[in-house]
Design a protein around this motif. Structure first.
Motif, PDB file in Angstrom:
ATOM      1  N   ARG A 294      12.364  55.958  67.482  1.00 27.06           N
ATOM      2  CA  ARG A 294      13.812  56.218  67.466  1.00 27.06           C
ATOM      3  C   ARG A 294      14.128  57.642  67.034  1.00 27.06           C
ATOM      4  N   ARG A 295      13.421  58.150  65.998  1.00 30.46           N
ATOM      5  CA  ARG A 295      13.647  59.521  65.538  1.00 30.46           C
ATOM      6  C   ARG A 295      13.311  60.522  66.639  1.00 30.46           C
TER       7      ARG A 295
ATOM      8  N   ASN B 268      16.054  60.500  69.300  1.00 27.50           N
ATOM      9  CA  ASN B 268      17.283  61.173  68.851  1.00 27.50           C
ATOM     10  C   ASN B 268      17.222  62.671  69.129  1.00 27.50           C
ATOM     11  N   LYS B 269      16.025  63.259  69.083  1.00 31.18           N
ATOM     12  CA  LYS B 269      15.875  64.692  69.366  1.00 31.18           C
ATOM     13  C   LYS B 269      16.038  64.977  70.853  1.00 31.18           C
TER      14      LYS B 269
ATOM     15  N   ASN C 107      17.626  62.720  73.248  1.00 29.01           N
ATOM     16  CA  ASN C 107      18.959  62.271  73.667  1.00 29.01           C
ATOM     17  C   ASN C 107      19.396  61.153  72.736  1.00 29.01           C
ATOM     18  N   PRO C 108      20.270  61.453  71.793  1.00 31.69           N
ATOM     19  CA  PRO C 108      20.675  60.449  70.784  1.00 31.69           C
ATOM     20  C   PRO C 108      21.292  59.201  71.393  1.00 31.69           C
ATOM     21  N   GLN C 109      21.807  59.311  72.621  1.00 28.99           N
ATOM     22  CA  GLN C 109      22.481  58.169  73.235  1.00 28.99           C
ATOM     23  C   GLN C 109      21.502  57.198  73.915  1.00 28.99           C
TER      24      GLN C 109
ATOM     25  N   ASP D 218      15.240  49.495  71.275  1.00 24.16           N
ATOM     26  CA  ASP D 218      16.450  50.071  70.686  1.00 24.16           C
ATOM     27  C   ASP D 218      17.387  50.400  71.835  1.00 24.16           C
TER      28      ASP D 218
ATOM     29  N   GLY E 279      19.986  52.202  71.697  1.00 19.18           N
ATOM     30  CA  GLY E 279      20.658  53.490  71.519  1.00 19.18           C
ATOM     31  C   GLY E 279      22.127  53.301  71.185  1.00 19.18           C
ATOM     32  N   ALA E 280      22.980  54.053  71.879  1.00 19.28           N
ATOM     33  CA  ALA E 280      24.419  54.007  71.603  1.00 19.28           C
ATOM     34  C   ALA E 280      25.084  52.797  72.228  1.00 19.28           C
TER      35      ALA E 280
END
Length: 755
Positions: free
Chosen positions: A105-106, A109-110, A112-114, A135, A137-138
């Motif tokens: 997940r980390r 996020n680098k 594409n956080p979505q 996960d 994501g958004a």
């Protein structure tokens, strides 16, 4: 130089009002790398000087653009390396599934956080994948649907996952396009619902082994970056799986150790059932259903233990089915016994296939039935049936090994006295047989008639074919039977003999087939029959023609079925016995008279060997005499150094109605009466009055009468065989057709030589 003629190029210049456009080519190492485009709204606005200037600065611009591109690529690669280095450091600390999910997940996020992702791992069945970490994501989704998807197994060959696993590079998928192609995987519909449009699929691989796949919600592919990410995830996933496997093995080994300790205390069936229930049901949430063991006959199987409380309302049906005696050829049992470590039967699938047991299995509420072979070494001893949702193969193998040992110990305790009694009976029988065993070297004779017998013996000895030895009393039928057995593959086991003429009619069946304790008045113990004793050996039925009709019928059934059933018993016992029968009767005549069953005769008369009487073996009388002289010189203590020539002349002149046995007894008596070490006389019985009258009568008969009588006697000796090997025609040294003509001419009928 020519201008690019693309529609977009023309449209742009038209929109800005360009009257004239100058395009200057940018070159790198002799190859075009781009263009510089200038335009003017004045027709003819580019002078030759301007054109020359643009042409002159093009190389410098090319170099500058090339340097800028290189710097951008270097910065991009440095950024990717920095990202992968950070991700590598992050992933190196991963030890659990949860830590793996956080690390991925980390990293996402680098990029594409979505974006969302899911890692699917290949299951133990190697045909499906299941979500390992994920996960969204958004985005958010229906939790019930997500829960179902997380616990579902998706086939590898679903048209999408197999493409990812087979591709060495990342693949970009469009969800709508894949659905239109006919991919019906439920996860595609869910992703469409939550708003995903495109995603990338990359295989996770450790060495040459596929571990699973990574699916990313992302719009474009950076092959090098994604391959680096997946290489790190693959290493972490392999390590986690190895740690999980080690943990499971440690737990399973601890479980098996405890189970082993419980099993060592087992002495009875009840102890075993309690141990199984305690360990399997309470620890593993596994239901024990049944243990069946293979019977002594190696073919049937009987219940040993079963749990009739397992099936609730179907208890009665289960009890009835469980108590049924089956065979090792029953469809499910045979599959289990043939398997290496057992089989798994999915209850729903078995219901659809019409499995008769599936309704009972369904009543437990569990998903799978495990059928496992119980073995001691490489030998199957039975089967055990368990019900569970899922079981470890290591545990199953260990459990079966422990239960097999416990069952074997229980059987040994239960059967100890029975086996002891059986061994005592066999020992007594073998001692009795050893006293009367013959030396095969006692077969003496090299004449033409015996050569025929030897040839037949050599042809049949190596097979399992039933042999019928025919011949007059005293011709050595038992000696031939023992020689056939001694030259057969069964020679390592003692041949068992039954004298049918010496058996009381009321004990024949018990003697041949055995009896259980209490089968009849006086049956105080179980008795092993001669057929069981002769298992994997040979059974010699001497004087088979004396067997009563009732016993003949039972003997026929045993020969046909190759199995016996003791008197008073219910268990059929498979036997592998080679039969050798002997008789001095004309069985064909006995069949006609109704004293011998025709079907039994045909079963026995597979390979007949007719022994010649001694009167037809004049050339063998001398070697037989010498053999018996040596034998009884040793046993009587008389040293016979010489046999007078007149003795052999006397012996050849006698007709020997008692055959070789009579000769043997005559020599023994003569040795006892000899006192000077020389056998110069034998005490041959004198011919009686009837013999003399017969001789006198023969002198007064015509040649045709004598020929007729001689042919009849020959046919009697040859058991009615007119032509072929061992026939009357062969003895007369005339063609078979000639003898048939003589028989017809002399009015000889079958009643003459079968009377």
């Amino acid at each position: 130089m020519d201008l690019p003629q693309s529609p977009a190029f023309l449209r742009v210049n038209f929109e800005v009002g360009a009257k004239e456009v100058l395009v200057t080519k940018l070159m790198k190492e002799g190859r075009p790398m781009g263009f510089i485009q200038t335009y003017t709204d004045i027709p003819g606005g580019f002078s030759e000087e301007f054109r020359s200037i643009m042409h002159g600065i093009a190389p410098q611009l090319s170099s500058a653009v090339s340097n800028i591109i290189k710097n951008e690529e270097i910065l991009k690669k440095e950024k990717e390396k920095s990202f992968l280095l950070d991700f590598s450091c992050d992933i190196a600390a991963v030890r659990t599934k949860k830590e793996l999910g956080l690390a991925v997940r980390r990293a996402m996020n680098k990029l594409n956080p979505q974006s969302g992702y899911v890692i699917r791992r290949i299951n133990e069945d190697n045909t499906t994948l299941t979500a390992y970490v994920f996960d969204l994501g958004a985005r958010t989704g229906d939790q019930k649907v997500i829960s179902v998807l997380l616990n579902s197994k998706f086939p590898i060959n679903d048209g999408l996952q197999d493409r990812v696993l087979n591709s060495p590079i990342p693949l970009l998928f469009n969800i709508e396009r894949e659905i239109q192609r006919g991919i019906k995987a439920p996860y595609l519909q869910h992703w469409k619902t939550v708003g995903f449009k495109n995603f990338v699929g990359i295989r996770l691989r450790n060495g040459e082994t596929n571990l699973g796949i990574l699916l990313l919600d992302i719009e474009e592919i950076n092959i090098q970056l994604f391959q680096g990410i997946c290489a790190q995830i693959s290493i972490a996933l392999a390590n986690i799986m190895a740690n999980e496997q080690i943990g499971r093995k440690q737990d399973e080994q601890a479980f098996l150790l405890q189970f082993s300790n419980d099993i060592t205390r087992v002495r009875t069936k009840m102890d075993l059932q309690e141990a199984i229930a305690t360990v399997l049901e309470s620890t593993m949430h596994t239901q024990f259903a049944m243990i069946r063991l293979i019977d002594e006959d190696g073919f049937h199987m009987s219940p040993f233990l079963y749990n009739d409380r397992l099936f609730g309302k179907a208890t009665a049906d289960f009890g009835k089915m469980a108590a049924t005696r089956i065979t090792i050829e029953e469809i499910y049992t045979s599959k289990v016994l043939a398997s290496e470590d057992g089989l798994v039967f999915n209850i729903e699938e078995e219901l659809n296939s019409g499995n008769a047991y599936a309704k009972l299995w369904k009543a437990t509420g569990l998903k799978n039935v495990y059928g496992l072979p119980l073995r001691m070494g490489n030998k199957n001893i039975g089967t055990i049936w368990l019900l569970a949702n899922r079981l470890s193969q290591l545990l199953l193998k260990g459990i079966c090994a422990q239960i097999s040992v416990a069952v074997a110990n229980i059987q040994a305790n239960e059967k100890l006295l029975s086996y002891k009694k059986q061994l005592e009976v066999e020992n007594d029988y073998l001692k009795e047989q050893i006293k009367t065993i013959y030396d095969f070297s006692e077969i003496v004779g090299s004449g033409e008639e015996m050569q025929k017998v030897y040839r037949l013996m050599s042809l049949v000895a190596d097979s399992n074919t039933t042999v019928l030895v025919l011949g007059e009393t005293g011709t050595g039928k038992e000696l031939i039977a023992r020689a056939i057995h001694g030259a057969s593959p069964r020679k390592d086991k003692l041949m068992v003999k039954v004298n049918c003429a010496a058996l009381p009619a009321n004990l024949i069946e018990s003697e041949l087939f055995g009896h259980e304790r209490g089968a009849f008045t006086g049956a105080l113990d179980r008795r092993i029959g001669k057929f069981e004793l002769a298992n994997n050996s040979s059974l010699f039925l001497d004087e088979i023609g004396e067997l009563p009709l009732e016993a003949q019928a039972k003997l026929l059934r045993v020969i046909q079925e190759r199995e016996v059933e003791r008197l008073g018993g219910t268990q059929t016992i498979k036997v592998d016995v080679r039969l050798i029968a002997a008789t001095n009767r004309h069985l064909e005549e006995e069949v006609k008279a109704g004293r011998f069953r025709a079907d039994l005769y045909f079963r026995l008369n597979v390979f007949p060997i007719a022994l010649p009487p001694l009167r037809d073996r004049a050339e063998d009388i001398e070697p037989l005499t010498q053999f018996f002289v040596q034998k009884y010189s040793r046993t009587t203590g008389r040293n016979i150094r010489k046999v007078a020539p007149k003795v052999f002349q006397q012996l050849r002149s006698y007709t020997w109605p008692g055959n070789v046995r009579e000769l043997e007894h005559l020599i023994e008596r003569s040795i006892l009466l000899s006192t000077d070490g020389i056998l110069d006389d034998v005490f041959i019985p004198r011919q009686n009055v009837e013999d003399k009258l017969e001789n006198a009568f023969s002198i007064n008969r015509s040649l045709a009468e004598l020929e007729r009588e001689y042919i009849i006697q020959l046919l009697k000796r040859c058991v009615g065989k007119v032509s072929g090997a061992g026939s009357a025609a062969e003895i007369l040294q005339i063609p078979g057709n000639t003898l048939h003509s003589k028989i017809k001419k002399l009015g000889i009928s079958k009643s003459d030589y079968f009377s």
